[in-house]
Write an enzyme that holds these catalytic residues in place. Sequence first.
Site, short mmCIF file in Angstrom:
data_model
loop_
_atom_site.label_atom_id
_atom_site.label_comp_id
_atom_site.label_asym_id
_atom_site.label_seq_id
_atom_site.Cartn_x
_atom_site.Cartn_y
_atom_site.Cartn_z
N PRO A 239 2.03 0.47 2.40
CA PRO A 239 2.16 1.77 3.16
C PRO A 239 1.54 2.24 4.54
O PRO A 239 0.29 2.45 4.22
CB PRO A 239 2.02 2.74 2.11
CG PRO A 239 1.89 2.07 0.93
CD PRO A 239 1.45 0.74 1.23
N GLU A 240 2.15 2.19 5.29
CA GLU A 240 1.46 2.36 6.61
C GLU A 240 2.25 4.03 7.21
O GLU A 240 2.99 4.34 6.26
CB GLU A 240 1.85 1.46 7.90
CG GLU A 240 0.96 0.28 7.51
CD GLU A 240 1.02 -0.71 8.56
OE1 GLU A 240 1.04 -0.45 9.90
OE2 GLU A 240 1.17 -1.96 8.32
#
Length: 270
Positions: free
Chosen positions: A2-3
């Site tokens: 997750p960015e």
Amino acid sequence: MPELPEVETTRRGLAPHLVGRTVIALDIRQPRLRWPIPDSLRTSLPGQRIEEVERRAKYLLIHTAVGSALLHLGMSGSLRVLPAATPIGTHDHVDWRLDSGRVLRFTDPRRFGSQLWQPRGEIHPLLAGLGPEPLSGDFDGDHLWARSRSRVAAVKVLLMDQAIVVGVGNIYAAEALFAAGIHPKRAAGSVSRGRYACLANEVKRILAYAITRGGTTLRNFISPDGARGYFEQELFVYGRAGEPCKVCGTPIRAIALGQRSTFYCPRCQH
DNA sequence: ACTTTAGCCTGTCGGC
DNA sequence: TGCCGACAGGCTAAAG
């Protein structure tokens, strides 16, 4: 992993199920995450009505009248809204029981994620030092240029520094540098103002586009509705060591930079 | 003030 | 088939 685009995808998926709902109770099966789940969350959140779901950097802020929960997905975390009777899996660490008869379930095999609490009117220390949002007007090439003077660290390290700009992790840093034609190892202080203008624009363009694709699904990421992200099909360099550059055909190279794998095209990036 | 390193975790994968 | 070490990675805190 997750960015920013994955967290934003999560936010958009969760908000319709959470806003207006009241948290009845918390079921904490594993309190040892990146940081232990604080007592303040356990005591403050139950009974509260969720007013808004916001994203700041890679954090989700679940706002209530008395404060906000800070949720971070780490690198293997995901959040889903499920029927309360859904069987519990090995890495389903926390449930928020909602008055809708469903639960907000936090799953995180590696437990690098976190659930923290910020009383209303206070700013959590983890949020205090963050740089500007990359998709906001506060972030542009001049910002990068000004913050990079006299810095000898690699430009990719600068780009991933959350005090400089938030939300850009290993994947999107590599992709933005490729798009801007900048070698990831180049000293941050040696990049010109004009090239930083280009880099900032590419960061914005790639993040915005990745959000429209539902983020990148590598290994664990799933959005709250269970869908995968489709941005991985659009990657030019990340994870493509040895494969031909989509622009010039030169094999993509992998190097270590700050104990982190970095991918780039030796012909397109200087 | 900047830079580097260690550490938090466990699933996956290559090698034997 | 099974064991084992290496690796992955966001981010912080401590050390340099």
